[in-house]
Design a protein around this motif. Structure first.
Motif, PDB file in Angstrom:
ATOM      1  N   LEU A 112      -0.887   4.513  -4.996  1.00 49.38           N
ATOM      2  CA  LEU A 112      -1.230   3.252  -5.666  1.00 49.38           C
ATOM      3  C   LEU A 112      -0.699   3.226  -7.093  1.00 49.38           C
ATOM      4  CD1 LEU A 112      -4.950   2.473  -4.694  1.00 49.38           C
ATOM      5  CD2 LEU A 112      -2.919   1.198  -4.006  1.00 49.38           C
ATOM      6  N   PHE A 113      -0.942   4.333  -7.830  1.00 46.45           N
ATOM      7  CA  PHE A 113      -0.617   4.358  -9.250  1.00 46.45           C
ATOM      8  C   PHE A 113       0.892   4.481  -9.501  1.00 46.45           C
ATOM      9  CE2 PHE A 113      -4.949   6.640 -10.078  1.00 46.45           C
ATOM     10  CZ  PHE A 113      -5.626   5.452  -9.845  1.00 46.45           C
ATOM     11  N   GLN A 129      -9.499   4.552   1.460  1.00 41.57           N
ATOM     12  CA  GLN A 129     -10.830   3.984   1.268  1.00 41.57           C
ATOM     13  C   GLN A 129     -10.794   2.889   0.209  1.00 41.57           C
ATOM     14  OE1 GLN A 129     -12.800   7.795   0.370  1.00 41.57           O
ATOM     15  NE2 GLN A 129     -14.176   7.374   2.059  1.00 41.57           N
ATOM     16  N   LEU A 130     -11.086   1.692   0.624  1.00 39.61           N
ATOM     17  CA  LEU A 130     -11.260   0.614  -0.335  1.00 39.61           C
ATOM     18  C   LEU A 130     -12.751   0.501  -0.647  1.00 39.61           C
ATOM     19  CD1 LEU A 130      -8.837  -2.152   0.990  1.00 39.61           C
ATOM     20  CD2 LEU A 130      -8.672  -0.946  -1.172  1.00 39.61           C
ATOM     21  N   TRP A 131     -13.174   1.150  -1.723  1.00 40.75           N
ATOM     22  CA  TRP A 131     -14.589   1.086  -2.081  1.00 40.75           C
ATOM     23  C   TRP A 131     -14.982  -0.361  -2.363  1.00 40.75           C
ATOM     24  CZ3 TRP A 131     -17.602   5.065  -1.166  1.00 40.75           C
ATOM     25  CH2 TRP A 131     -17.090   6.363  -1.211  1.00 40.75           C
ATOM     26  N   TRP A 245      -6.116  -1.555  -9.817  1.00 43.67           N
ATOM     27  CA  TRP A 245      -5.269  -1.415  -8.633  1.00 43.67           C
ATOM     28  C   TRP A 245      -5.976  -1.869  -7.351  1.00 43.67           C
ATOM     29  CZ3 TRP A 245      -5.436   1.975 -12.691  1.00 43.67           C
ATOM     30  CH2 TRP A 245      -4.236   2.237 -13.351  1.00 43.67           C
ATOM     31  N   ARG A 246      -7.210  -2.328  -7.480  1.00 43.15           N
ATOM     32  CA  ARG A 246      -7.986  -2.709  -6.301  1.00 43.15           C
ATOM     33  C   ARG A 246      -7.319  -3.864  -5.555  1.00 43.15           C
ATOM     34  NH1 ARG A 246     -13.469  -2.518  -8.556  1.00 43.15           N
ATOM     35  NH2 ARG A 246     -13.151  -0.273  -8.541  1.00 43.15           N
ATOM     36  N   GLY A 247      -7.220  -3.733  -4.243  1.00 43.19           N
ATOM     37  CA  GLY A 247      -6.626  -4.784  -3.432  1.00 43.19           C
ATOM     38  C   GLY A 247      -5.153  -4.598  -3.137  1.00 43.19           C
ATOM     39  N   LYS A 281      -3.426  -2.876   7.939  1.00 43.73           N
ATOM     40  CA  LYS A 281      -3.312  -3.974   6.973  1.00 43.73           C
ATOM     41  C   LYS A 281      -3.160  -3.426   5.555  1.00 43.73           C
ATOM     42  CE  LYS A 281      -5.737  -8.092   5.279  1.00 43.73           C
ATOM     43  NZ  LYS A 281      -6.977  -8.910   5.371  1.00 43.73           N
ATOM     44  N   ASP A 282      -3.920  -2.384   5.242  1.00 40.07           N
ATOM     45  CA  ASP A 282      -3.870  -1.797   3.901  1.00 40.07           C
ATOM     46  C   ASP A 282      -2.666  -0.886   3.708  1.00 40.07           C
ATOM     47  OD1 ASP A 282      -6.247  -3.069   3.187  1.00 40.07           O
ATOM     48  OD2 ASP A 282      -7.486  -1.400   3.902  1.00 40.07           O
ATOM     49  N   VAL A 283      -2.196  -0.279   4.806  1.00 43.50           N
ATOM     50  CA  VAL A 283      -1.067   0.661   4.763  1.00 43.50           C
ATOM     51  C   VAL A 283      -0.064   0.203   5.824  1.00 43.50           C
ATOM     52  CG1 VAL A 283      -0.405   3.100   4.804  1.00 43.50           C
ATOM     53  CG2 VAL A 283      -2.730   2.472   4.147  1.00 43.50           C
ATOM     54  N   PRO A 284       0.776  -0.785   5.512  1.00 44.75           N
ATOM     55  CA  PRO A 284       1.597  -1.429   6.541  1.00 44.75           C
ATOM     56  C   PRO A 284       2.564  -0.492   7.276  1.00 44.75           C
ATOM     57  CG  PRO A 284       1.563  -2.744   4.528  1.00 44.75           C
ATOM     58  CD  PRO A 284       0.921  -1.441   4.201  1.00 44.75           C
ATOM     59  N   ASN A 285       3.115   0.479   6.558  1.00 45.09           N
ATOM     60  CA  ASN A 285       4.108   1.383   7.157  1.00 45.09           C
ATOM     61  C   ASN A 285       3.404   2.667   7.591  1.00 45.09           C
ATOM     62  OD1 ASN A 285       6.479   2.564   7.989  1.00 45.09           O
ATOM     63  ND2 ASN A 285       7.544   2.282   6.049  1.00 45.09           N
TER      64      ASN A 285
END
Length: 317
Positions: A112-113, A129-131, A245-247, A281-285
């Motif tokens: 993400l970063f 994990q999307l808290w 970075w959320r979302g 959805k969160d990690v498309p590849n």
């Protein structure tokens, strides 16, 4: 093992111990709790034999790497900062990233970063994990599992350390590595944490040798467990600091591997997230592998299979 080189490198204000072997495209390995660079010994030897440069640090707070005293120094921003500084010190623009357990959590945040530094990720055990943005992680864990949940019990400085100190460190390591119970680890208040390690029926797995146990025990005897426990104690801080970075999606290519006896796989909602489209959805590849009959410490339990999974994925890039 004697071919693996060791050195300490100054990164982000601390001295970091790094194990290395091989030449070629670099692969950075991130260990979990309660582990060390040593957890990747099999994969390091294999990938170096296949033409890769394997790099495995002791993360902040572990082994021969510095352990700042304050839990507030263990946020995901601190740990990823250490790793970016390590890549800079090694003059590496990009690496393949391979991670497990807490290392897996750090790897997700790394992607993400600073996705520009990662070619591809092989992550194990802990799914992305999307808290919940409206509730802090520790409150969410308490509401789901109660105050007895191990991550909640780890919060009070000194309490878990005292429990671990009640048992021989070698027994502590054997207990963690031998666990094949996928249910949530809870220990009610009033019951000492040291009771976890008093299991007369403990069967040490065949993949864990006395030499392995003694290596881990010798390092944790030197440093204690506070450094590793501070990752849990910085959970809420990491949640706060990572809000910008959320979302965001994880855009780098990812292979995710988990054992079907891993306690992380059986946490509420995780299987549905992995298999019903949320993860993709969160990690498309994304590629997902579920290993049957395999527990949490899969990199050591099934070293040949994990090494092959890593190699077969990263060789595409």
């Amino acid at each position: 093992m004697e071919k693996i080189a060791h050195r300490n490198i100054s990164v982000n204000g601390i001295s970091m111990h790094v194990a290395e072997i091989g030449e070629g495209p670099p692969v950075l390995f991130l260990h979990g709790f309660p582990e060390l660079w040593y957890s990747w010994r099999h994969q390091m030897l294999y990938l170096s034999s296949m033409g890769y440069r394997a790099i495995a640090p002791d993360l902040r707070g572990y082994g021969d790497t510095d352990a700042p005293a304050s839990a507030s120094s263990y946020s995901t921003l601190h740990i990823v900062g250490d790793l970016v500084a390590l890549l800079d010190a090694l003059a590496l623009d990009q690496v393949f990233l391979v991670a497990h357990d807490w290392g897996a959590i750090i790897a997700w945040y790394f992607c993400l970063f600073r996705p520009d530094r990662i070619k591809a990720l092989v992550n194990t055990s802990v799914a992305f994990q999307l808290w919940n943005p409206s509730i802090k992680p520790l409150q969410a864990l308490r509401e789901t599992f109660g105050d007895a949940y191990y991550m909640c019990r780890f919060q009070e400085p000194g309490e878990a350390e005292e429990g671990f100190a009640q048992a021989d460190t070698a027994k502590v390591m054997k207990t963690f590595f031998s666990s094949r119970n996928p249910s949530a680890l809870c220990l009610p208040k009033g019951k000492e944490l040291g009771a976890i390690f008093e299991n007369p029926l403990l069967t040490v797995p065949s993949w864990l040798t006395e030499e392995d146990v003694n290596y881990y025990a010798s390092k944790f005897n030197q440093t204690g467990f506070t450094g590793g426990l501070n990752y849990y104690r910085a959970l809420d801080l990491s949640w706060e600091l990572s809000a910008p970075w959320r979302g965001l999606q994880i855009k780098v290519p990812v292979k995710f591997i988990v054992g079907d006896l891993d306690l992380t796989y059986h946490m509420p909602g995780v299987k549905e997230y992995i298999h019903n489209g949320g993860f993709k959805k969160d990690v498309p590849n994304l590629e997902v592998v579920v290993m049957e009959g395999v527990a949490h410490f899969l990199t050591q339990e099934k070293p040949e299979e994990i090494s092959a999974h890593i190699y077969n994925f990263i060789k595409k890039f």
